[in-house]
Each structure stands twice: as C-alpha cells, then as structure tokens.
Design an enzyme around this catalytic site. Structure first.
Site, PDB file in Angstrom:
ATOM      1  N   SER A 152      37.443  39.446  33.811  1.00  0.00           N
ATOM      2  CA  SER A 152      37.605  40.719  34.504  1.00  0.00           C
ATOM      3  C   SER A 152      38.698  40.620  35.574  1.00  0.00           C
ATOM      4  O   SER A 152      39.827  40.230  35.284  1.00  0.00           O
ATOM      5  CB  SER A 152      36.261  41.139  35.113  1.00  0.00           C
ATOM      6  OG  SER A 152      36.316  42.446  35.635  1.00  0.00           O
TER       7      SER A 152
ATOM      8  N   ASP B 275      34.029  43.726  29.151  1.00  0.00           N
ATOM      9  CA  ASP B 275      34.097  42.814  30.290  1.00  0.00           C
ATOM     10  C   ASP B 275      33.582  41.418  29.927  1.00  0.00           C
ATOM     11  O   ASP B 275      32.460  41.266  29.432  1.00  0.00           O
ATOM     12  CB  ASP B 275      33.273  43.378  31.443  1.00  0.00           C
ATOM     13  CG  ASP B 275      33.630  42.734  32.769  1.00  0.00           C
ATOM     14  OD1 ASP B 275      33.792  41.500  32.804  1.00  0.00           O
ATOM     15  OD2 ASP B 275      33.754  43.451  33.777  1.00  0.00           O
TER      16      ASP B 275
END
Length: 412
Positions: free
Chosen positions: A38, A157
């Site tokens: 991320s 993610d």
C-alpha cells in the site's frame, strides 16, 4: 540489508521521516531491495527513484487537506483517492522508473479471486509500476468498486495478505504502529499483549487505537508534522543502536569486507574512527531537513489563519456542521454522481459488464454447487429477427408503391 515499509494509509507520513533519516545518515541502506504494501510500497518506490522529499511531503499534506474538506472526510462520494494517487504518481515518477526499480522494488499485492499474497518485483514499463502501486493501495469501497488490474488480474491492497513483506532475515521492518518492528514508535506505557495483523506486530495500547483511527481519517497538519518527526527520530535511534552511523570511509571499508571478505592493506577498519564519532555526535542534534520543516510550517500556518478556520475551531460550529449533514450530504452525492457519470460515459457499458462478471465469479466461489452463467442471444434467433425485419420492410415498400400508383391513376 533490505527495508520493508508497512501499509498504513495516511500514517504514511511516518515513512517520510524515516526516509529523510536514511537519505541523510544511512544512504548505503537504500542500495538493496526495498519492499512494502500500500502506502509503504509507494514510499519504497519514491526512495528507489530518489524523489524530492519536499514534493512528497507537500503532496501528502495536499491529499489530507482535500480529504478533511469533504462532508464525510475521505468517505465522501466526491473524494476519489485513487485518482489523486494516480495524478501524483504520474507527476513525480520519472520516465525510467521501471528501470530504476526493477529487481529492487517488491510490491505486496492481494489477489482478489483467492485472497493470496503476490510479490511483484519486475516491471516492463512505467505504466507497470503505476498499476502495481495503485493495485497495492486499493481498499474495496473506500477506493472504489472494481479493483484495478495488473497484467490482466485484479488485485487489491497488499495489507490484507502481507502488510509487512519480509524478503529475508536481514530485512529491516518499519511500521508506524508500536510493536515489535525494527523501526516503530516506542510508547511509554508498554503493554504485554500484541496482535499480529497480516504479518505486522501491533501492541494493544491507547496510542495504537488512535493511530488506527487515523489510517483513513487524516489528522491536521500539526499532528502530521509530529508523526513525520517521530519517524525521523525512531530511525535515527535504530541506526545509533545498531552502529550504522559511520563515516563514508568506514562504510566503504565495510562494503569491501562484505563483498570480498578480505581487506586491503591500505584500507583498515578503525572502530574508534574520529570521523564516525563526529558523525554520531552530529546526528544527536539533527532534525528533519529544512525543506520538509518549511512545508509543514506553511501548512500549519495556512490551517490556522483566516476567519473560517478560526470559526471551525469552536465546538459549536463543529456541532452545527454535523447537524447540517442531512442537507449537505445529498448535494455532495448528487454532485459526485453527476461528475463521475459525465466522465465515465464511454466506459460505462464495459464497466457494467465487468462488474456483473466479477460478482457472478464471487458468488460461484462462495456457492460452488450453484451453476451461474449468462448466455448471449443465439445466432439463429438473431438471423430470424433480421429476416422478419427485412420481410416487414419489403412489405412496407410494396404497400407504399401500390398507394402511389393508385394516387397517380386517380389524378389522371
């Protein structure tokens, strides 16, 4: 040594402080592999591309300001975090970013279809780097509905499967949460209980609860500045504790020893080097770079000046803004819906088809005994419809001709 940055949303400003410390006092640690998930992956890419820390800080503050100005913060329909990330990456990443980071940048991704973790480290183009970073930072519903594709596969993610990817036993882990990471905040009230969330050690404490709340809801610029400074000092303490603050000569000697396992006669490592001692003494009184501190100070001054900012500091005005949500939220929803519809009209049909296929695949995975399928109209039906339409048109033409002839005869 390798580095690994944890995914943490708006707490990624902590990574900016760590990066500033490494660039100033341990640039030799930035020559090996760097991994992340991320925002951690974005920080790793910025380090490998040697981007300006002032630009990165300014961009983080700008995104946080945009989120704080919305009706529901970053959850407002008019706030598109993926679009802001894409614009920022396209603005700052160099054209040869894929050449600089291939083999060094390791991006943690979560495959949507089975939830497995995938580490990507080879990139054939700059667009490849952009797609991998956007996929690693995609949070369902918060970032959008359909996860982005990378090489034809949808990912989200990387923090859902491996938030702190460890490449080997020599990996230095960096996290903005107090826990067992190598570089992380050390809260005064230490607790005995820790949880391991997606390979990230997190201490159960009041401070970490506050940090969790700030993952998706950015704080004001003053708190962001404190987080960045804490990252700088935590990294500096780690370097001092592990004797990694050395002068340029001693670093060259150490690297030569590691590579060849022998030292030249004219290159002798001195553990009591005077330059190293001076370097460590200088680090004790160091602070964030002046460019970064200036940007934070300007943001703090801008947030504190003005009549509107002064009014919103009072609790009565904050309460009034909350009570006005039933009026302001529908307007925000209508504006965001209209804007997105106008921008995405050419891609609307394709997105609807992909969304239908995605949901059918997910339902098939949850209920494997149910056979879900969608069938196109058979070609035979299409041909019959075409023939019927053609015959109808021919019949209409014959009727028109007969009517015209009859009208001419009567006229004569």
């Amino acid at each position: 040594m390798n580095l690994s940055f944890a995914g943490c949303g708006f707490l990624g400003i902590y990574h900016v402080g760590v990066a500033a410390c490494f660039k100033e006092y341990a640039p030799h640690l930035l020559l090996d592999k760097i991994s992340g998930a991320s925002v951690g992956a974005i920080a790793a890419c910025c380090l490998l591309c040697d981007l300006n820390l002032g630009d990165i800080t300014s961009n983080v503050i700008e995104v946080a300001r945009e989120a704080r100005q919305r009706t529901l913060g970053p959850f407002s329909p008019s706030f598109n975090v993926q679009e802001l990330l894409l614009d920022s990456l396209q603005k700052y990443l160099p054209d040869d970013a894929h050449i600089r980071v291939s083999g060094k940048l390791h991006v943690s991704l979560t495959r949507v279809y089975d939830g497995k973790n995938v580490i990507v480290s080879q990139f054939s183009s700059r667009e490849d780097v952009l797609q991998a970073l956007l996929a690693s930072a995609f949070i369902p519903l918060f970032s959008g509905l359909l996860p982005p594709r990378f090489h034809g596969v949808r990912y989200m993610d990387g923090g859902f499967s491996d938030n702190l990817p460890t490449l080997d036993e020599n990996t230095i882990t960096i996290s903005p949460f107090c826990g067992e990471s190598d570089i992380c905040p050390r809260d005064v009230s230490s607790q005995l209980f820790h949880v391991n969330f997606s390979n990230t050690s997190i201490e159960l404490s009041r401070q970490n609860i506050y940090r969790f709340a700030r993952i998706l809801f950015p704080p004001n610029p003053e708190i962001l500045s404190n987080m960045c400074e804490q990252g700088f000092y935590d990294a500096l303490r780690f370097l001092q504790r592990n004797n990694l603050l050395n002068c340029t000569r001693c670093l060259a000697v150490q690297s030569t020893f590691v590579v060849s396992e022998t030292l030249d006669d004219n290159m002798v490592y001195d553990p009591e080097c005077v330059e190293c001692k001076m370097h460590r003494q200088e680090a004790l009184v160091s602070n964030l770079p002046e460019t970064v501190m200036t940007i934070f100070q300007d943001a703090i001054d801008s947030a504190n000046k003005g009549l509107i900012n002064w009014l919103f500091k009072h609790r009565s005005v904050k309460l009034l803004s909350l009570l006005s949500l039933p009026c302001t939220l529908p307007a925000d929803v209508v504006y965001a819906t209209f804007t997105k519809f106008i921008l995405n009209v050419p891609k609307l049909r394709r997105n609807l088809l992909e969304l239908r296929t995605f949901f059918l695949d997910q339902i098939s995975m949850l209920f494997p005994k149910i056979n879900l399928y969608y069938q196109q109209v058979p070609h035979t039906i299409k041909y019959q419809l075409a023939i019927a339409e053609c015959e109808s048109n021919m019949y209409d033409m014959e009727t028109v001709e007969k009517t015209d002839n009859l009208y001419k005869n009567k006229k004569i």
